[in-house]
Design a protein around this motif. Structure first.
Motif, PDB file in Angstrom:
ATOM      1  N   ARG A 110       3.065  29.935  -5.095  1.00  0.00           N
ATOM      2  CA  ARG A 110       4.410  29.441  -5.393  1.00  0.00           C
ATOM      3  C   ARG A 110       4.928  28.620  -4.221  1.00  0.00           C
ATOM      4  N   ARG A 111       4.725  29.129  -2.999  1.00  0.00           N
ATOM      5  CA  ARG A 111       5.138  28.367  -1.805  1.00  0.00           C
ATOM      6  C   ARG A 111       4.301  27.100  -1.673  1.00  0.00           C
ATOM      7  N   ASN A 112       2.990  27.269  -1.849  1.00  0.00           N
ATOM      8  CA  ASN A 112       2.115  26.112  -1.695  1.00  0.00           C
ATOM      9  C   ASN A 112       2.456  25.025  -2.713  1.00  0.00           C
ATOM     10  N   PHE A 113       2.798  25.461  -3.929  1.00  0.00           N
ATOM     11  CA  PHE A 113       3.170  24.510  -4.965  1.00  0.00           C
ATOM     12  C   PHE A 113       4.389  23.705  -4.526  1.00  0.00           C
ATOM     13  N   ALA A 114       5.406  24.409  -3.984  1.00  0.00           N
ATOM     14  CA  ALA A 114       6.634  23.736  -3.566  1.00  0.00           C
ATOM     15  C   ALA A 114       6.353  22.759  -2.426  1.00  0.00           C
ATOM     16  N   VAL A 115       5.548  23.202  -1.460  1.00  0.00           N
ATOM     17  CA  VAL A 115       5.259  22.332  -0.315  1.00  0.00           C
ATOM     18  C   VAL A 115       4.452  21.110  -0.771  1.00  0.00           C
ATOM     19  N   GLY A 116       3.453  21.349  -1.609  1.00  0.00           N
ATOM     20  CA  GLY A 116       2.604  20.251  -2.081  1.00  0.00           C
ATOM     21  C   GLY A 116       3.378  19.241  -2.912  1.00  0.00           C
ATOM     22  N   LEU A 117       4.181  19.773  -3.836  1.00  0.00           N
ATOM     23  CA  LEU A 117       4.957  18.871  -4.692  1.00  0.00           C
ATOM     24  C   LEU A 117       5.937  18.049  -3.858  1.00  0.00           C
ATOM     25  N   THR A 118       6.581  18.711  -2.891  1.00  0.00           N
ATOM     26  CA  THR A 118       7.515  18.001  -2.024  1.00  0.00           C
ATOM     27  C   THR A 118       6.791  16.890  -1.271  1.00  0.00           C
ATOM     28  N   ALA A 119       5.631  17.215  -0.720  1.00  0.00           N
ATOM     29  CA  ALA A 119       4.891  16.227   0.073  1.00  0.00           C
ATOM     30  C   ALA A 119       4.534  15.021  -0.778  1.00  0.00           C
ATOM     31  N   VAL A 120       4.040  15.264  -1.986  1.00  0.00           N
ATOM     32  CA  VAL A 120       3.613  14.158  -2.856  1.00  0.00           C
ATOM     33  C   VAL A 120       4.811  13.294  -3.242  1.00  0.00           C
ATOM     34  N   ILE A 121       5.892  13.944  -3.689  1.00  0.00           N
ATOM     35  CA  ILE A 121       7.049  13.184  -4.172  1.00  0.00           C
ATOM     36  C   ILE A 121       7.695  12.399  -3.031  1.00  0.00           C
ATOM     37  N   VAL A 122       7.877  13.068  -1.886  1.00  0.00           N
ATOM     38  CA  VAL A 122       8.551  12.378  -0.772  1.00  0.00           C
ATOM     39  C   VAL A 122       7.669  11.241  -0.245  1.00  0.00           C
ATOM     40  N   ALA A 123       6.370  11.495  -0.095  1.00  0.00           N
ATOM     41  CA  ALA A 123       5.489  10.448   0.432  1.00  0.00           C
ATOM     42  C   ALA A 123       5.529   9.223  -0.476  1.00  0.00           C
ATOM     43  N   GLY A 124       5.418   9.448  -1.780  1.00  0.00           N
ATOM     44  CA  GLY A 124       5.442   8.322  -2.720  1.00  0.00           C
ATOM     45  C   GLY A 124       6.772   7.595  -2.680  1.00  0.00           C
ATOM     46  N   ASN A 125       7.869   8.353  -2.819  1.00  0.00           N
ATOM     47  CA  ASN A 125       9.187   7.726  -2.914  1.00  0.00           C
ATOM     48  C   ASN A 125       9.594   6.996  -1.640  1.00  0.00           C
ATOM     49  N   VAL A 126       9.242   7.574  -0.489  1.00  0.00           N
ATOM     50  CA  VAL A 126       9.641   6.957   0.777  1.00  0.00           C
ATOM     51  C   VAL A 126       8.802   5.701   1.047  1.00  0.00           C
ATOM     52  N   SER A 127       7.589   5.684   0.488  1.00  0.00           N
ATOM     53  CA  SER A 127       6.714   4.528   0.750  1.00  0.00           C
ATOM     54  C   SER A 127       7.271   3.243   0.132  1.00  0.00           C
ATOM     55  N   PHE A 128       7.977   3.357  -1.006  1.00  0.00           N
ATOM     56  CA  PHE A 128       8.444   2.131  -1.676  1.00  0.00           C
ATOM     57  C   PHE A 128       9.450   1.339  -0.840  1.00  0.00           C
ATOM     58  N   PRO A 129      10.570   1.956  -0.411  1.00  0.00           N
ATOM     59  CA  PRO A 129      11.509   1.165   0.397  1.00  0.00           C
ATOM     60  C   PRO A 129      10.890   0.679   1.703  1.00  0.00           C
ATOM     61  N   ILE A 130       9.993   1.495   2.305  1.00  0.00           N
ATOM     62  CA  ILE A 130       9.386   1.071   3.571  1.00  0.00           C
ATOM     63  C   ILE A 130       8.461  -0.115   3.324  1.00  0.00           C
ATOM     64  N   ALA A 131       7.637  -0.021   2.279  1.00  0.00           N
ATOM     65  CA  ALA A 131       6.705  -1.109   1.985  1.00  0.00           C
ATOM     66  C   ALA A 131       7.451  -2.411   1.684  1.00  0.00           C
ATOM     67  N   ILE A 132       8.567  -2.289   0.980  1.00  0.00           N
ATOM     68  CA  ILE A 132       9.297  -3.506   0.597  1.00  0.00           C
ATOM     69  C   ILE A 132      10.073  -4.076   1.774  1.00  0.00           C
ATOM     70  N   SER A 133      10.796  -3.212   2.511  1.00  0.00           N
ATOM     71  CA  SER A 133      11.641  -3.755   3.578  1.00  0.00           C
ATOM     72  C   SER A 133      10.808  -4.287   4.738  1.00  0.00           C
ATOM     73  N   THR A 134       9.574  -3.788   4.906  1.00  0.00           N
ATOM     74  CA  THR A 134       8.722  -4.340   5.963  1.00  0.00           C
ATOM     75  C   THR A 134       7.885  -5.504   5.462  1.00  0.00           C
ATOM     76  N   GLY A 135       8.007  -5.820   4.191  1.00  0.00           N
ATOM     77  CA  GLY A 135       7.308  -6.991   3.664  1.00  0.00           C
ATOM     78  C   GLY A 135       5.864  -6.749   3.270  1.00  0.00           C
ATOM     79  N   LEU A 136       5.420  -5.505   3.269  1.00  0.00           N
ATOM     80  CA  LEU A 136       4.038  -5.211   2.849  1.00  0.00           C
ATOM     81  C   LEU A 136       3.850  -5.547   1.369  1.00  0.00           C
ATOM     82  N   VAL A 137       4.898  -5.290   0.600  1.00  0.00           N
ATOM     83  CA  VAL A 137       4.880  -5.687  -0.803  1.00  0.00           C
ATOM     84  C   VAL A 137       6.004  -6.689  -0.974  1.00  0.00           C
ATOM     85  N   GLY A 138       5.659  -7.852  -1.508  1.00  0.00           N
ATOM     86  CA  GLY A 138       6.699  -8.859  -1.659  1.00  0.00           C
ATOM     87  C   GLY A 138       6.488  -9.636  -2.927  1.00  0.00           C
ATOM     88  N   SER A 139       7.385 -10.546  -3.181  1.00  0.00           N
ATOM     89  CA  SER A 139       7.253 -11.356  -4.382  1.00  0.00           C
ATOM     90  C   SER A 139       6.327 -12.517  -4.047  1.00  0.00           C
TER      91      SER A 139
END
Lengths: 254, 241
Positions: free
Chosen positions: B212-241
């Motif tokens: 149960r703990r591992n599930f919470a930690v794992g899910l948090t890690a996956v969701i936060v890593a994915g979600n935080v990567s988008f604004p960082i990738a865009i604002s640093t220009g890694l992903v652009g138009s």
């Protein structure tokens, strides 16, 4: 050893309280925490002052009467023991010790460090009876109990009802106490006929006095008997089942 | 004179579900179920947004795919709207239960201690209300920013151009920073919530409890890593138009 005590003094339930500083001098490290308070009270009495009121009874960790918040932890910094089992050798000479009463709306202060824990009695009363035949003692092992269930029920039954769980909980919730009291009957065959009714009634009564559980887990570390958080999950499960079950099918009053 | 015994006052009982919801344990159960709906949403929201890292056309295809999901059996956007109302209902209930329980708990502990040492409590478990309010504020902002495209928040917004809107909306480091902060708050909320829901639902078993703990930690890690990567990738220009 010499200590400074910062103690909550309150003249009555409605009175405004305040912290008062006391010097505890010539304290033996072999004294229990309550014996130390006795020594301070002897001193206060000889000076013509009112002694510090605190709850205590068996002084061997089985009655659940002692109840002090010591330096911010219920029953003090030594975990898994009650205040009466805490000895002064756990403190250093010159320490300042903050002593407060349990704080929760369900535990009104009577005087100084004494709180009224009769809300726990209301919860126990709400549990009602269990259907067992009375009379002479039954033969041993007449009713088979799985060993794991017997052990778990004993773990729950270790609860001494001191209220440290409520004292530690930021929500003033009594989930750990009620879960222990519910579980030690619900885990055994003798507790089955009234199992769901009992759970619903005890939880509903608990909620009249106490807050709700946010699964922080502070209660279980404060507990002098190490009651497990798992019992809260078991209680929650039985409560929900008690609310949805068609009880007529199990021969119970709807 | 005769007196008639008063008929016992009949306790007016609410419909069973409302009565259940009126109890704290029942309300926590509802919080757990609505929390699971929210967890499912944030996970698939993050997962879907990973299309940002594919060739540009794929992201808009994905966005269009959400609108015509279920076609031709269901008409266009029907499934999307059903999902939206379901999410809104789960969210509203979660927020209502959270605030009312917090209020009850405050009343159950009116006076705090001069000194209290927490042993087991974590930052995440103690400040669920605060992280929850941050997430709530962020969701309203996020909808206004990238779903409704309100003029004063996102002047270059063009309805239907999902990828363009996302990239232009997150180019500013300040906006991107707010997205990162809000997602960290979401992470703390999930870190406790994804564990706590098992307790509230009464799911406990010695063999699985450490998961149960591992599930919470794992899910948090996956969701936060994915979600935080988008604004960082865009604002640093890694992903652009």
């Amino acid at each position: 050893m010499n200590l400074t005590l910062k103690v909550w003094r309150q003249d009555g339930p409605a009175a405004a309280g305040r912290f008062v500083m006391y010097d505890a001098t010539d304290i033996s490290p072999d004294m229990s925490f309550l014996e130390m308070l006795d020594a301070v009270n002897e001193q206060l009495i000889s000076e013509g002052q009112l002694p510090i009121e605190f709850d205590h009874d068996c002084r061997e960790g089985i009655c659940g009467t002692c109840s002090l918040m010591i330096d911010g932890i219920p029953h003090g910094p030594q975990l898994s023991t009650a205040t009466c089992q805490l000895h002064m050798r756990k403190f250093a000479d010159g320490d300042t010790i903050t002593i407060e009463p349990w704080r929760a709306a369900g535990f009104p202060i009577v005087r100084d460090l004494v709180v009224d824990r009769s809300a726990f009695d209301r919860i126990i009363e709400a549990g009602g009876f269990i259907s067992v035949a009375t009379g002479s003692a039954p033969d041993a092992n007449l009713m088979p109990v799985p060993q794991a269930a017997a052990e778990a029920a004993m773990d729950a039954a270790a609860c001494i009802g001191c209220g440290a769980c409520v004292a530690a909980c930021p929500n003033g919730a009594a989930q750990l106490f009620t879960a222990a009291k519910v579980s030690h009957l619900n885990l055994l065959p003798q507790g089955q006929p009234e199992r769901l009714m009992r759970t619903v009634n005890m939880v509903d009564t608990m909620e009249e006095y106490f807050g709700s559980c946010t699964n922080i887990g502070e209660c279980t570390t404060a507990c002098p008997k190490d009651i497990s958080l798992d019992f809260i999950a078991l209680m929650n499960r039985d409560y929900v089942r008690g609310k949805v079950k068609q009880r007529r099918l199990t021969g119970q009053r709807a | 004179m005769t007196t008639t015994a008063e008929a016992p006052a009949k306790k007016r009982s609410l419909p069973w579900f409302l009565e259940f919801y009126n109890s704290n344990v029942g309300r926590k159960w509802v919080m757990a179920i609505s929390g699971i709906v929210g967890l499912g949403f944030v996970f698939f929201h993050m997962f879907g947004n990973l299309h940002l890292y594919e060739e540009p056309a794929r992201f808009d295809e994905y966005a269009e795919g959400l609108r015509d999901f279920g076609e031709p059996i269901f008409s266009r956007t029907l499934i999307l709207w059903i999902a939206r109302f379901g999410l809104l209902a789960a969210f509203a209930v979660h927020v209502h239960a959270g605030f009312t329980l917090w209020w009850k708990n405050r009343k159950a502990k009116p006076v705090g201690y001069e000194r209290q040492q927490f042993v087991e409590a974590t930052f995440a478990s103690r400040y669920m209300l605060i992280t929850g309010v941050i997430v709530l504020a962020f969701i309203v902002y996020h909808l206004a920013h990238l779903t409704w495209g309100l003029e004063f928040l996102n002047p270059s917004f063009t309805r239907g151009e999902a990828r363009e809107n996302l990239i232009e909306g997150l180019e500013s480091p300040i906006t991107a920073g707010w997205y990162v902060v809000a997602n960290l708050a979401l992470g703390l909320h999930i870190l406790h919530g994804a564990w706590s829901l098992f307790q509230s639902l009464g799911v406990t078993h010695p063999r699985f409890n450490r998961w149960r703990r591992n599930f919470a930690v794992g899910l948090t890690a996956v969701i936060v890593a994915g979600n935080v990567s988008f604004p960082i990738a865009i604002s640093t220009g890694l992903v652009g138009s």
